[in-house]
Design a protein around this motif. Sequence first.
Motif, PDB file in Angstrom:
ATOM      1  N   SER A 242       0.844  -1.200   0.000  1.00 51.57           N
ATOM      2  CA  SER A 242       0.000   0.000   0.000  1.00 51.57           C
ATOM      3  C   SER A 242       0.875   1.245   0.000  1.00 51.57           C
ATOM      4  O   SER A 242       1.962   1.255   0.598  1.00 51.57           O
ATOM      5  N   ALA A 243       0.398   2.298  -0.682  1.00 50.89           N
ATOM      6  CA  ALA A 243       1.088   3.596  -0.673  1.00 50.89           C
ATOM      7  C   ALA A 243       0.244   4.680  -0.037  1.00 50.89           C
ATOM      8  O   ALA A 243       0.631   5.850  -0.050  1.00 50.89           O
ATOM      9  N   ASP A 244      -0.914   4.314   0.532  1.00 57.10           N
ATOM     10  CA  ASP A 244      -1.774   5.321   1.169  1.00 57.10           C
ATOM     11  C   ASP A 244      -2.070   4.949   2.624  1.00 57.10           C
ATOM     12  O   ASP A 244      -3.187   5.111   3.115  1.00 57.10           O
ATOM     13  N   GLY A 245      -1.042   4.439   3.299  1.00 54.22           N
ATOM     14  CA  GLY A 245      -1.172   4.158   4.731  1.00 54.22           C
ATOM     15  C   GLY A 245      -2.007   2.947   5.062  1.00 54.22           C
ATOM     16  O   GLY A 245      -2.445   2.804   6.206  1.00 54.22           O
ATOM     17  N   GLY A 246      -2.254   2.069   4.104  1.00 54.83           N
ATOM     18  CA  GLY A 246      -3.023   0.868   4.353  1.00 54.83           C
ATOM     19  C   GLY A 246      -4.501   0.997   4.068  1.00 54.83           C
ATOM     20  O   GLY A 246      -5.252   0.035   4.270  1.00 54.83           O
ATOM     21  N   SER A 247      -4.942   2.157   3.578  1.00 49.02           N
ATOM     22  CA  SER A 247      -6.362   2.295   3.226  1.00 49.02           C
ATOM     23  C   SER A 247      -6.710   1.394   2.047  1.00 49.02           C
ATOM     24  O   SER A 247      -7.814   0.842   1.961  1.00 49.02           O
TER      25      SER A 247
ATOM     26  N   ALA B 153      -1.627   5.782  -5.533  1.00 51.68           N
ATOM     27  CA  ALA B 153      -0.291   6.309  -5.268  1.00 51.68           C
ATOM     28  C   ALA B 153      -0.294   7.138  -3.992  1.00 51.68           C
ATOM     29  O   ALA B 153      -1.322   7.647  -3.537  1.00 51.68           O
ATOM     30  N   GLY B 154       0.900   7.277  -3.390  1.00 53.25           N
ATOM     31  CA  GLY B 154       1.015   8.085  -2.184  1.00 53.25           C
ATOM     32  C   GLY B 154       2.406   7.996  -1.604  1.00 53.25           C
ATOM     33  O   GLY B 154       3.325   7.427  -2.208  1.00 53.25           O
ATOM     34  N   THR B 155       2.577   8.538  -0.404  1.00 55.44           N
ATOM     35  CA  THR B 155       3.882   8.554   0.264  1.00 55.44           C
ATOM     36  C   THR B 155       3.888   7.764   1.559  1.00 55.44           C
ATOM     37  O   THR B 155       4.933   7.621   2.184  1.00 55.44           O
ATOM     38  N   SER B 156       2.730   7.245   2.008  1.00 54.39           N
ATOM     39  CA  SER B 156       2.639   6.478   3.253  1.00 54.39           C
ATOM     40  C   SER B 156       2.632   4.991   2.909  1.00 54.39           C
ATOM     41  O   SER B 156       1.598   4.413   2.580  1.00 54.39           O
ATOM     42  N   LEU B 157       3.807   4.367   2.994  1.00 53.96           N
ATOM     43  CA  LEU B 157       4.007   3.016   2.464  1.00 53.96           C
ATOM     44  C   LEU B 157       3.901   1.961   3.552  1.00 53.96           C
ATOM     45  O   LEU B 157       4.422   2.128   4.664  1.00 53.96           O
ATOM     46  N   LYS B 158       3.238   0.857   3.232  1.00 54.71           N
ATOM     47  CA  LYS B 158       3.084  -0.260   4.167  1.00 54.71           C
ATOM     48  C   LYS B 158       3.062  -1.574   3.401  1.00 54.71           C
ATOM     49  O   LYS B 158       2.744  -1.604   2.217  1.00 54.71           O
ATOM     50  N   TYR B 159       3.392  -2.649   4.115  1.00 51.31           N
ATOM     51  CA  TYR B 159       3.141  -3.988   3.585  1.00 51.31           C
ATOM     52  C   TYR B 159       2.218  -4.724   4.540  1.00 51.31           C
ATOM     53  O   TYR B 159       2.106  -4.374   5.733  1.00 51.31           O
ATOM     54  N   LYS B 160       1.545  -5.727   4.034  1.00 50.51           N
ATOM     55  CA  LYS B 160       0.686  -6.592   4.837  1.00 50.51           C
ATOM     56  C   LYS B 160       0.945  -8.034   4.409  1.00 50.51           C
ATOM     57  O   LYS B 160       0.972  -8.340   3.222  1.00 50.51           O
ATOM     58  N   LEU B 161       1.159  -8.900   5.376  1.00 55.87           N
ATOM     59  CA  LEU B 161       1.346 -10.327   5.111  1.00 55.87           C
ATOM     60  C   LEU B 161       0.184 -11.109   5.709  1.00 55.87           C
ATOM     61  O   LEU B 161      -0.194 -10.887   6.868  1.00 55.87           O
ATOM     62  N   GLU B 162      -0.366 -12.009   4.907  1.00 55.26           N
ATOM     63  CA  GLU B 162      -1.485 -12.850   5.333  1.00 55.26           C
ATOM     64  C   GLU B 162      -1.110 -14.316   5.195  1.00 55.26           C
ATOM     65  O   GLU B 162      -0.435 -14.708   4.238  1.00 55.26           O
ATOM     66  N   PHE B 163      -1.542 -15.129   6.153  1.00 57.17           N
ATOM     67  CA  PHE B 163      -1.328 -16.578   6.129  1.00 57.17           C
ATOM     68  C   PHE B 163      -2.670 -17.282   5.973  1.00 57.17           C
ATOM     69  O   PHE B 163      -3.700 -16.796   6.439  1.00 57.17           O
ATOM     70  N   ALA B 164      -2.637 -18.442   5.331  1.00 56.03           N
ATOM     71  CA  ALA B 164      -3.815 -19.301   5.226  1.00 56.03           C
ATOM     72  C   ALA B 164      -3.381 -20.752   5.370  1.00 56.03           C
ATOM     73  O   ALA B 164      -2.213 -21.089   5.172  1.00 56.03           O
ATOM     74  N   ASN B 165      -4.330 -21.601   5.755  1.00 53.02           N
ATOM     75  CA  ASN B 165      -4.137 -23.066   5.781  1.00 53.02           C
ATOM     76  C   ASN B 165      -3.048 -23.512   6.749  1.00 53.02           C
ATOM     77  O   ASN B 165      -2.418 -24.552   6.550  1.00 53.02           O
ATOM     78  N   GLN B 166      -2.844 -22.761   7.820  1.00 54.40           N
ATOM     79  CA  GLN B 166      -1.825 -23.118   8.795  1.00 54.40           C
ATOM     80  C   GLN B 166      -2.379 -24.142   9.788  1.00 54.40           C
ATOM     81  O   GLN B 166      -3.543 -24.094  10.172  1.00 54.40           O
ATOM     82  N   ALA B 167      -1.536 -25.085  10.183  1.00 50.08           N
ATOM     83  CA  ALA B 167      -1.937 -26.120  11.144  1.00 50.08           C
ATOM     84  C   ALA B 167      -0.702 -26.604  11.880  1.00 50.08           C
ATOM     85  O   ALA B 167       0.333 -26.872  11.256  1.00 50.08           O
TER      86      ALA B 167
END
Length: 404
Positions: A340-345, A375-389
């Motif tokens: 994301s470049a807009d703070g996670g919105s 586009a924007g200047t507030s950069l973030k990443y997000k990591l998601e997990f699935a199917n964990q056991a």
Amino acid sequence: MTKARNIADLLDANGDVKSGSLDNVPAVDLTNLSASNLTSGTIPDARVSASAVSQHATSFDDNAIINDLSTLALRQASDGNRSAYNTNSQFVDVFQDATGITNLTNFFRNTSEFMSTVNETIGSQTDLTSQATAQTGFDTGNQAGTFPDFVRSDNGGNSGNWYLGGNSPQSKSPTPTKAFVIDLGGTYSLNGSEINFRSWSTMARINAHYYAFKNTSNTWEYLNGSSRGSASGTSSSSSNMSASNGDNIHGINVNTDANYVATQFAIIPQSYHNNGNQYMGISYVDVNGKPYSLSANATGSFESNAITAPSSTNKMGAIITYQDNAGTNALNTDIVLKLSADGGSNYTTATLTALPDFSTGIKMAKVNDLTIGTAGTSLKYKLEFANQANGSKEARIRGVSLQY
């Protein structure tokens, strides 16, 4: 005929020269001039197409250099135990602490510096002696009474000691067949624990020996540690401790290199001191451990804190390092990265591509030049997990380098 008449014959009704009247002018194809004729002057930029230039230029892709820099930054941060930091072009986090992450949902930062949906809880060191019990079988006899002094008649037990039948020890293996096996009465981490035994006035005493433990998958493993009391040496898959031929306390200080999560442990003799017979006996055992529990979430997510870019950004990339602690995790299905470049919105989902391993057992994946929806200047990443056991599919994120 007058000259005026001759000129009039050369022109059409619009005053242009008739092409048929130029019979003495050679025909020239102006679209096929030889470049050798261009000996001076400058061609206007508008007359030179982009393709006329680009067809002779070798394209340059700097992603390989960017990825190498990200990998180097992750390695340096790991080696130096660095907290999360950023430069003008990347943000690096190897989870030395939690300062670079936020919005954890069913996700946990482990003190061993990784992110996972599997959460370990380890309590404080606890004396387990009163609840531990001697296990029958394993070629032993006379397992009566309670710890620490559990079989001697002068301590409320039967006469004699807990003894091992015969003088032929088992072959070196973590799985006990001729050994003193103790149940802990629950699940405990033996990391940094102490285990002691004593052979009080016995006719045969343990000499060379080592320790093993049963894990939560009911598999026996070597219990590594150094000697304590009157014992000497180390216990491991390749070494044995030695015990003195006396009534002294002998024991192990369990190493702190692993959790050693156990439900049982074993003292496995390899030789003995013969003081009148061949039946090795012990009359005292004490042990401590840390209460251990584990919970696993099938799904979860976490985000980085927002990083302020020096200018508006509409393309981003990333390198992640991860570990298949159990099973094999599929990129873009079990492990999903969003930028994301807009703070996670608004997040744009990346397509991760595998890279060569970061190190032994640690995998690596990348995404380059991902076009960000907003586009924007507030950069973030997000990591998601699935199917964990627990035990069958467990991913661990070891590091992230966000590129911008």
